[in-house]
Design an enzyme around this catalytic site. Structure first.
Site, mmCIF file in Angstrom:
data_model
loop_
_atom_site.group_PDB
_atom_site.id
_atom_site.type_symbol
_atom_site.label_atom_id
_atom_site.label_comp_id
_atom_site.label_asym_id
_atom_site.label_seq_id
_atom_site.Cartn_x
_atom_site.Cartn_y
_atom_site.Cartn_z
ATOM 1 N N ASP A 257 -75.912 -68.657 13.091
ATOM 2 C CA ASP A 257 -76.534 -68.798 11.845
ATOM 3 C C ASP A 257 -77.074 -70.136 11.519
ATOM 4 O O ASP A 257 -77.543 -70.513 10.488
ATOM 5 C CB ASP A 257 -75.758 -68.237 10.663
ATOM 6 N N SER A 258 -76.753 -71.124 12.634
ATOM 7 C CA SER A 258 -77.364 -72.524 12.424
ATOM 8 C C SER A 258 -78.797 -72.257 12.629
ATOM 9 O O SER A 258 -79.463 -73.056 12.135
ATOM 10 C CB SER A 258 -76.930 -73.290 13.434
ATOM 11 N N GLU B 101 -64.579 -75.467 15.535
ATOM 12 C CA GLU B 101 -65.305 -76.263 15.323
ATOM 13 C C GLU B 101 -64.654 -77.554 14.681
ATOM 14 O O GLU B 101 -63.934 -77.300 13.309
ATOM 15 C CB GLU B 101 -66.469 -75.544 14.176
ATOM 16 N N ASP C 80 -74.148 -63.838 15.158
ATOM 17 C CA ASP C 80 -73.284 -64.049 13.917
ATOM 18 C C ASP C 80 -73.480 -63.436 12.969
ATOM 19 O O ASP C 80 -74.742 -63.129 12.427
ATOM 20 C CB ASP C 80 -73.717 -65.857 13.494
ATOM 21 N N LYS D 70 -69.764 -62.663 16.009
ATOM 22 C CA LYS D 70 -68.802 -63.595 15.564
ATOM 23 C C LYS D 70 -68.782 -63.757 13.847
ATOM 24 O O LYS D 70 -69.661 -63.599 13.161
ATOM 25 C CB LYS D 70 -69.369 -65.063 16.018
ATOM 26 N N GLU E 165 -66.465 -66.070 10.534
ATOM 27 C CA GLU E 165 -65.752 -67.253 10.276
ATOM 28 C C GLU E 165 -64.588 -67.014 9.504
ATOM 29 O O GLU E 165 -64.707 -66.160 8.465
ATOM 30 C CB GLU E 165 -66.599 -68.318 9.546
HETATM 31 O O1 KIV Z 1 -73.948 -70.862 14.189
HETATM 32 C C1 KIV Z 1 -73.784 -71.703 15.132
HETATM 33 O O2 KIV Z 1 -74.727 -72.308 15.435
HETATM 34 C C2 KIV Z 1 -72.381 -71.912 15.213
HETATM 35 C C3 KIV Z 1 -71.856 -72.801 16.313
HETATM 36 C C4 KIV Z 1 -71.809 -74.347 15.875
HETATM 37 C C5 KIV Z 1 -70.739 -72.381 17.075
HETATM 38 O O3 KIV Z 1 -71.580 -71.062 14.736
#
Ligand code: KIV
Length: 254
Positions: A45-46, A181, A84, A112, A114
């Site tokens: 989600d970056s 992280e 994500d 994934k 969090e």
């Molecule tokens: O969203 C992302 O890029 C991440 C990485 C920083 C692991 O979760």
């Protein structure tokens, strides 16, 4: 190969050859990265920041993630694709399972999310429905507003202990790997030693985890406006773009 078998191959790499992971958000980059032999591609989600221009990941929606996951899946043959689950997409186990299936439908092979102890039931529900899950502990970007910024974790014994409790809860719930992280090297190493599942580090120093993940725009230098202090830039795509476009414009105007 089933989703679980593919994820288990990553799980089995604990303490073996380091797991290589990169983020990817589009077809062309995913295809280039996949052809290098990288183990895992995360549609992170970056993308909210480095692709969509938002200030942080809290603006990312499930529709954004589905759109980009499908593009990455079209360009990937070998790497494991992890999607994500964005903020607000996993408030309870039922919704988490439903939205994990939507990412799988778009081409992800695992998801994934969090957080630690408070996410364990959601992880268990997703895993029970046949979808492999990666955990994410330490600095949680989806909580950046509550945290008041991006801070290092594992600074005190108490903080390290609570990350460890979260990690054990996630492991018990069935994750096949955990992203760590911005955890201080000593604490990241302790987590890696204590866990049976592999840890994949970002901003945790060198060789403290079973693998490393990097944001692709940091590695190739295509987002020159911000580089996290822990990131190593290895290319300069931004300069190449500017050079190529200036050459194009010069020819056109001549
Ligand atoms: O969203 C992302 O890029 C991440 C990485 C920083 C692991 O979760």
């Amino acid at each position: 190969m089933s989703l679980t078998e593919k994820a288990n191959r990553i799980r089995a790499r604990k303490s073996e050859a380091p797991i290589s992971a990169l983020t990817a958000y589009d077809y062309a980059t995913a295809r280039l990265l996949d052809e290098t032999g990288v183990d895992l591609l995360l549609v992170g989600d970056s993308l909210g920041m480095v692709v969509l221009g938002f200030p942080d990941t809290t603006h990312v929606t499930l529709d954004h993630m589905i759109h980009h996951t499908a593009a990455v899946a079209r360009g990937t043959k070998n790497a494991l694709i992890v999607g994500d689950l964005p903020i607000h997409s996993y408030p309870n186990p039922e919704t988490a399972v439903m939205n994990a299936h939507r990412l799988i439908g778009a081409g992800a092979e695992a998801v994934k999310l969090e957080g630690g102890v408070r996410q364990a039931k959601k992880v268990a529900a997703i895993v029970a429905d046949g979808i492999p899950v990666v955990g994410h502990l330490g600095m949680l970007p989806q909580r950046v507003k509550e945290e008041g910024g991006y801070t290092k974790k594992g600074k005190t014994d108490n903080e390290t202990q609570s990350i460890l409790e979260g990690a054990f809860a996630l492991q018990e719930a069935g994750v096949f790997a955990i992203v760590l992280e911005s955890i201080l090297p000593k604490a990241a190493r302790l987590l890696t030693e204590k866990l049976d599942v592999p840890t994949i580090g970002i901003g945790c120093g060198e060789n403290n985890c079973d693998g490393e993940i990097a944001v692709i725009t940091d590695v190739i230098g295509s987002f020159p406006w911000f580089l996290p202090p822990f990131a190593t830039q290895r290319g300069d795509v931004a300069i190449e773009i500017t050079k190529a476009v200036k050459a194009y414009l010069n020819d056109l105007r001549r």
